[in-house]
Design a protein around this motif. Sequence first.
Motif, PDB file in Angstrom:
ATOM      1  N   THR A  28       6.784  10.137 -16.572  1.00  0.00           N
ATOM      2  CA  THR A  28       5.448  10.585 -16.977  1.00  0.00           C
ATOM      3  C   THR A  28       5.009  11.796 -16.177  1.00  0.00           C
ATOM      4  OG1 THR A  28       4.840   8.328 -17.617  1.00  0.00           O
ATOM      5  CG2 THR A  28       3.038   9.885 -17.231  1.00  0.00           C
ATOM      6  N   ASN A  29       5.202  11.746 -14.876  1.00  0.00           N
ATOM      7  CA  ASN A  29       4.822  12.879 -14.033  1.00  0.00           C
ATOM      8  C   ASN A  29       5.636  14.123 -14.362  1.00  0.00           C
ATOM      9  OD1 ASN A  29       2.756  11.639 -12.498  1.00  0.00           O
ATOM     10  ND2 ASN A  29       4.255  10.672 -11.161  1.00  0.00           N
ATOM     11  N   LEU A  59       2.650  13.581 -24.816  1.00  0.00           N
ATOM     12  CA  LEU A  59       3.500  12.992 -23.787  1.00  0.00           C
ATOM     13  C   LEU A  59       4.754  12.386 -24.403  1.00  0.00           C
ATOM     14  CD1 LEU A  59       3.669  12.262 -20.729  1.00  0.00           C
ATOM     15  CD2 LEU A  59       2.557  10.100 -21.309  1.00  0.00           C
ATOM     16  N   PHE A  66       8.761  13.191 -23.753  1.00  0.00           N
ATOM     17  CA  PHE A  66       9.803  12.198 -23.502  1.00  0.00           C
ATOM     18  C   PHE A  66      10.982  12.425 -24.446  1.00  0.00           C
ATOM     19  CE2 PHE A  66       6.691   8.631 -21.969  1.00  0.00           C
ATOM     20  CZ  PHE A  66       6.431   9.355 -20.818  1.00  0.00           C
ATOM     21  N   LEU A  74       3.104   1.134 -23.423  1.00  0.00           N
ATOM     22  CA  LEU A  74       2.923   2.237 -22.476  1.00  0.00           C
ATOM     23  C   LEU A  74       1.445   2.520 -22.235  1.00  0.00           C
ATOM     24  CD1 LEU A  74       5.605   4.941 -23.422  1.00  0.00           C
ATOM     25  CD2 LEU A  74       5.300   3.866 -21.184  1.00  0.00           C
ATOM     26  N   TYR A 120      -0.522   2.365 -18.696  1.00  0.00           N
ATOM     27  CA  TYR A 120      -1.295   3.465 -18.119  1.00  0.00           C
ATOM     28  C   TYR A 120      -2.742   3.037 -17.842  1.00  0.00           C
ATOM     29  CZ  TYR A 120       2.535   6.589 -19.566  1.00  0.00           C
ATOM     30  OH  TYR A 120       3.757   7.209 -19.731  1.00  0.00           O
ATOM     31  N   VAL A 122      -3.363  11.057 -20.826  1.00  0.00           N
ATOM     32  CA  VAL A 122      -2.704  10.446 -19.680  1.00  0.00           C
ATOM     33  C   VAL A 122      -2.631  11.474 -18.559  1.00  0.00           C
ATOM     34  CG1 VAL A 122      -0.619   9.301 -18.830  1.00  0.00           C
ATOM     35  CG2 VAL A 122      -1.331   9.001 -21.218  1.00  0.00           C
ATOM     36  N   LYS A 129      -1.289  12.634 -14.671  1.00  0.00           N
ATOM     37  CA  LYS A 129      -0.174  12.388 -13.753  1.00  0.00           C
ATOM     38  C   LYS A 129      -0.693  11.734 -12.473  1.00  0.00           C
ATOM     39  CE  LYS A 129      -0.368  17.191 -12.132  1.00  0.00           C
ATOM     40  NZ  LYS A 129       0.254  18.514 -12.302  1.00  0.00           N
TER      41      LYS A 129
END
Length: 447
Positions: A387-388, A402, A406, A421, A425, A443, A445
Amino acid sequence: MLKETLTPPEKNGFGSFLPLRTKDKHYKFCWDTILGLFVHLLYDKALVKENVDSFKELCETRITEKVDEVELWSVLEKMYFVNDQLYKVSPELLIFKAVDKEISENDKKMGAMFAGLLNGFSLTKSPESELNFLEQEIKNEFDSFYVTGKKAESKYKELPTYLPFLTGYFKKDLTFLNDHPNYLINNFNAMIRLYGFLYISQMALNIKDWTNGEPKSKPCFFILDNERASEERTQVKAFGYKQLHEYIHFLFPYLFMNEALQPNDKNNNIRPLWQLYTELNEQNSDEQQSTLAKLNQFGNEFVQQRVAAKRFNKEQIWQNQDSIEDAIRALLKVTYAQFDRKTGRLAQYNETPVKGMVNQILNPFIQKRGKAGQVLTFNQDLIVLLTNLAIGTHEKLRFHELVKEFEARGVFFDKQSQQTLIDFYERMGNVERMSDSGDAVYVRKTV
């Protein structure tokens, strides 16, 4: 592009792109050593002769000359040279993990795989972190090794990547992590294990698609490790572990034939199969006819040689092909036939690299789930890292953006996993929900 004289090699083997060989002992890796090798390539620093013990002595001399306290060094020794605390001073110091002992051939070959994925990329500026006076002295002592400007071996910088799209994301993600040195240090090993998986899995899923030019991210579905893996998850079932395991079987035969067709210089600068085909197909008509004749002659000699060596269970006859594409396709088919359980007698030699990759490289991402069998999974720590990386220099991304990030790296989640997910989060507290719509979920980081 092709060898001037195409002669069938007696043995099935290759040294490009992946560390695949046909004996179990070749899949015993030391990931600490591989990390050290990777660090010396990433920061373009030569492997030094000094190990951690000799470096400790140099640091002792340096610091005791500057600080007039007799007992200070014994305290610092316990602080930084026990329990790997030294490596938290700077990511570059991880290079010592590759010089504590002689580097095995297995680890060198794995290091070469990551060198190919880097494709000559290096970070010219080491990460800056908040170091205290003593830590800065340790870093300065380390930097003093390189005042002569020694670099990593050039042969590793020239290794090609099979997947340019993944190399692009690898460079981007490493550059982002380099700006967050503490986070990089804590996640360096997870980072190379993640990209080691992505490189092998995406190469496997692209290996048969060599006629369509430069590879693209192919669907490879995961679930979170705390999810149930029911058989109703059609995408997970059809495009998850089962698909990947099937395609991995083509890596050794196809990469062998790809290398057998090309001149192998001292730098092992072998083109990917898709690139070789593209270049051959761009020749003028006379050159293409000459190439086709060479491929047909090679195919005929290859089949005769393998038949004489009793590599097949069923009769194999080479039939001359009418195009370069058909000739390469026929060569790949007959090469694979040696390793196929029905048509060949070398199936066990292909099973060894398959098992080696699954058990020693891909295993952190594989779990067995009862009736659902083997599935590809991400644990929570890896989800946070991915994610980051995906958010990168942005502060936040919409959830659907996001997911696209991925997928661009080769990680796919179905709708059920995507909802899991979002729930994850929200528990972490890094979600901004503008409405109940998924498009309005942002979302953030965590680094």
